[in-house]
Write a protein that holds these residues in place. Structure first.
Motif, PDB file in Angstrom:
ATOM      1  N   LEU A 154      22.595 -12.530  15.084  1.00 54.46           N
ATOM      2  CA  LEU A 154      22.415 -12.882  13.676  1.00 54.46           C
ATOM      3  C   LEU A 154      22.238 -11.607  12.852  1.00 54.46           C
ATOM      4  O   LEU A 154      21.595 -10.650  13.303  1.00 54.46           O
ATOM      5  N   GLU A 158      18.614 -12.166   7.958  1.00 49.06           N
ATOM      6  CA  GLU A 158      19.098 -13.530   7.816  1.00 49.06           C
ATOM      7  C   GLU A 158      18.053 -14.379   7.098  1.00 49.06           C
ATOM      8  O   GLU A 158      16.888 -14.420   7.498  1.00 49.06           O
ATOM      9  N   THR A 163      19.817 -23.977  11.549  1.00 50.07           N
ATOM     10  CA  THR A 163      21.088 -23.613  12.168  1.00 50.07           C
ATOM     11  C   THR A 163      22.253 -24.153  11.354  1.00 50.07           C
ATOM     12  O   THR A 163      22.100 -25.105  10.577  1.00 50.07           O
ATOM     13  N   HIS A 166      29.029 -22.737  13.535  1.00 47.83           N
ATOM     14  CA  HIS A 166      29.393 -21.460  14.141  1.00 47.83           C
ATOM     15  C   HIS A 166      28.202 -20.731  14.759  1.00 47.83           C
ATOM     16  O   HIS A 166      28.397 -19.683  15.378  1.00 47.83           O
ATOM     17  N   ASP A 167      26.992 -21.274  14.620  1.00 50.19           N
ATOM     18  CA  ASP A 167      25.889 -20.720  15.392  1.00 50.19           C
ATOM     19  C   ASP A 167      26.105 -21.089  16.863  1.00 50.19           C
ATOM     20  O   ASP A 167      26.492 -22.224  17.187  1.00 50.19           O
ATOM     21  N   TRP A 169      24.206 -21.334  20.397  1.00 53.61           N
ATOM     22  CA  TRP A 169      22.907 -21.360  21.075  1.00 53.61           C
ATOM     23  C   TRP A 169      23.119 -21.276  22.590  1.00 53.61           C
ATOM     24  O   TRP A 169      23.961 -21.986  23.146  1.00 53.61           O
ATOM     25  N   GLU A 190      27.926 -24.552  20.655  1.00 55.82           N
ATOM     26  CA  GLU A 190      28.273 -24.116  19.293  1.00 55.82           C
ATOM     27  C   GLU A 190      28.061 -25.266  18.318  1.00 55.82           C
ATOM     28  O   GLU A 190      28.596 -26.371  18.514  1.00 55.82           O
ATOM     29  N   LEU A 211      15.973 -21.800  13.186  1.00 53.42           N
ATOM     30  CA  LEU A 211      16.272 -20.530  13.842  1.00 53.42           C
ATOM     31  C   LEU A 211      15.031 -19.927  14.486  1.00 53.42           C
ATOM     32  O   LEU A 211      15.132 -19.203  15.488  1.00 53.42           O
ATOM     33  N   VAL A 247      20.062 -17.471  20.048  1.00 55.83           N
ATOM     34  CA  VAL A 247      21.038 -17.937  19.077  1.00 55.83           C
ATOM     35  C   VAL A 247      21.796 -16.744  18.515  1.00 55.83           C
ATOM     36  O   VAL A 247      21.216 -15.719  18.169  1.00 55.83           O
ATOM     37  N   LYS A 248      23.116 -16.895  18.474  1.00 51.87           N
ATOM     38  CA  LYS A 248      23.985 -15.898  17.854  1.00 51.87           C
ATOM     39  C   LYS A 248      24.939 -16.625  16.918  1.00 51.87           C
ATOM     40  O   LYS A 248      24.889 -17.849  16.785  1.00 51.87           O
ATOM     41  N   VAL A 249      25.829 -15.891  16.308  1.00 49.04           N
ATOM     42  CA  VAL A 249      26.769 -16.508  15.386  1.00 49.04           C
ATOM     43  C   VAL A 249      28.187 -16.076  15.757  1.00 49.04           C
ATOM     44  O   VAL A 249      28.426 -14.926  16.125  1.00 49.04           O
ATOM     45  N   LYS A 250      29.100 -17.038  15.699  1.00 47.85           N
ATOM     46  CA  LYS A 250      30.496 -16.743  15.979  1.00 47.85           C
ATOM     47  C   LYS A 250      31.187 -16.349  14.679  1.00 47.85           C
ATOM     48  O   LYS A 250      31.148 -17.085  13.691  1.00 47.85           O
TER      49      LYS A 250
END
Length: 493
Positions: A154, A158, A163, A166-167, A169, A190, A211, A247-250
């Protein structure tokens, strides 16, 4: 040995066979002597039972056994003499084995129907123009964006709390669905996507995850979508403990010239669109040709009505059932995953199988009528082409194909393609779009460029892949509760 054959129906013959007594008597005497040597009866020493006693007690059984042996030994020779191809083992209707007289028997068996194809030239066929649908071009561009997407942490600072699509997990999942345990570790879910879900609907159930809940465990209760689960899971609640590890984001690339260059296919976005459209149009043209050929075959079958031998249909059905079971087994599943048993699947397949058999028989008859064959030179050229395309050694590939019966398959496929080429060349083709409701596929869901070829259908029409997943499913997933009509396995199996 003397024999004669009579055709008693379109798909059944009767063979009559007579074998001289002097060819039978020695066989009968040998069986009785062998029985005398082995017989153990009260009041008689081993091997000393009188022949008349053995005859009274066992003679009928010995003669019956010999009669069966003689039928099995002579049947194929008898029918071959009359250039008849049996599809089934003989069913003996009568036989007579008496001392001093010839052994005679009558047996019936199934045969392919005799076809004299008619009205196969000048058949009206509609073929739709090839198109590259804008929506499909867009979908292909999106697929390429997905391929080039990056999953990143992220961004610093942020500000959102909940969420969003496109997040991505990373989670551990424990729980149950309809009493069956679900346990998956290190799964990437996703938000906004259904990929990788251990239970259908999990990503949607996580829509309100905060988040700041990273590192905690959430208990989620939800009912998976009815259209994405097997029948036994419909309407049942899933209760899952979801460990939120990370958690990241695509991040998807922008649709621009840089993106086009990154695909390695084009220097500009416009050029990429054009190339994709050309590929789609070519593929759609091939599908349009297959559709037209399906319609052609269906029309020919309307003009040439006949019924194939039941055994041919039964073999085709069984072959498709076995194919479906193999596909499922490759995913670690059984037929129950489709919500049916083997008999139900066979009933579902039967109309397709019947069409397959009829199409093969009619096309084969047309090929014979028009003397359409594949020369050795053309066959060799095709083998060379396949070896080059697959990067295999020709001799090694040929040996493998011969061992697996694939050489016969390939040659028959080539012949059938030529028969269809001939028919399409003689057809009255009209280029026109499909009607709003086109039921042409109801005749059969098969590609008659390739469906029926490659088999000795006089003997074994079944046992072959006609180019379809007859269960109609994509079994490419392995997740709990999924409906395999949509694709997927099931952890709660």
């Amino acid at each position: 040995m003397e024999s004669s054959i009579e055709r008693i129906s379109e798909v059944e013959c009767r063979v009559k066979v007579e074998i001289p007594w002097d060819e039978v008597s020695g066989r009968l005497s040998a069986k009785m002597k062998d029985l005398q040597r082995r017989a153990r009866l009260p009041g008689f020493r081993p091997g000393k039972v009188p022949p008349q006693v053995l005859e009274r007690m066992f003679g009928k059984g010995v003669r019956e056994e010999l009669a069966q042996d003689l039928v099995q030994e002579t049947f194929q020779t008898a029918v071959t003499r009359h250039e008849t191809v049996p599809l089934t083992q003989p069913v003996v209707e009568s036989h007579r084995l008496d001392k001093g007289t010839p052994f005679t028997y009558e047996a019936r068996f199934e045969v392919p129907p005799k076809l004299e194809p008619k009205d196969y030239v000048g058949v009206p066929v509609r073929r739709r123009p090839a198109k590259a649908d804008d929506a499909k071009v867009t979908a292909e561009l999106e697929r390429k964006r997905e391929e080039l997407a990056e999953v990143r942490p992220l961004p610093e600072g942020e500000t959102r709390e909940i969420t969003a699509p496109h997040d991505v997990w990373t989670v551990d999942v424990e729980g149950e669905l309809a009493g069956q345990r679900v346990s998956r570790k290190d799964v990437q879910i996703e938000i906004g996507s259904t990929k990788n879900e251990p239970v259908p609907g999990l990503a949607a159930a996580m829509f309100d995850t905060r988040l700041d809940q990273v590192g905690s465990i959430r208990t989620l209760r939800f009912t998976p979508p009815a259209d994405r689960v097997r029948p036994e899971f419909k309407g049942r609640e899933a209760v899952l403990q979801v460990g939120l590890r990370e958690v990241k984001v695509k991040v998807l690339p922008e649709l621009d010239d840089d993106f086009a260059r990154d695909t390695g296919e084009a220097e500009s976005l416009e050029e990429l669109r054009t190339k994709i459209a050309e590929r789609l149009r070519e593929a759609d043209g091939e599908e349009a040709e297959r559709d037209a050929r399906r319609r052609l075959v269906a029309t020919l079958l309307e003009r040439n009505r006949f019924e194939p031998a039941p055994s041919m249909i039964a073999r085709e059905v069984q072959a498709q059932v076995e194919q479906t079971k193999r596909q499922l087994a490759n995913q670690g599943l059984r037929l129950a995953a489709l919500g049916m048993n083997e008999n139900q699947l066979a009933q579902r397949i039967a109309p397709q199988a019947t069409f397959n058999v009829k199409a093969f028989l009619l096309l084969d008859a047309i090929g014979k009528a028009e003397s359409i064959e594949v020369s050795d030179e053309d066959f060799e050229a095709e083998l060379v082409k396949e070896a080059e395309e697959s990067g295999q050694n020709l001799a090694r590939m040929r040996a493998t194909m011969e061992k697996n019966g694939q050489l016969v398959l390939l040659r028959a496929q080539m012949r059938e393609e030529r028969i269809l080429d001939f028919l399409m060349g003689k057809a009255e083709i009209t280029e026109a779009d499909d009607p709003a409701e086109d039921h042409d596929h109801d005749h059969a869901g098969h590609d008659h460029d390739h469906d029926h070829a490659g088999h000795d259908h006089d003997h074994d029409h079944a046992g072959h892949d006609h180019g379809h997943d007859h269960a109609g499913h994509d079994h490419g997933h392995d997740h709990a509760g999924h409906d395999h009509g949509e694709g997927g396995g099931g952890e709660p199996a």
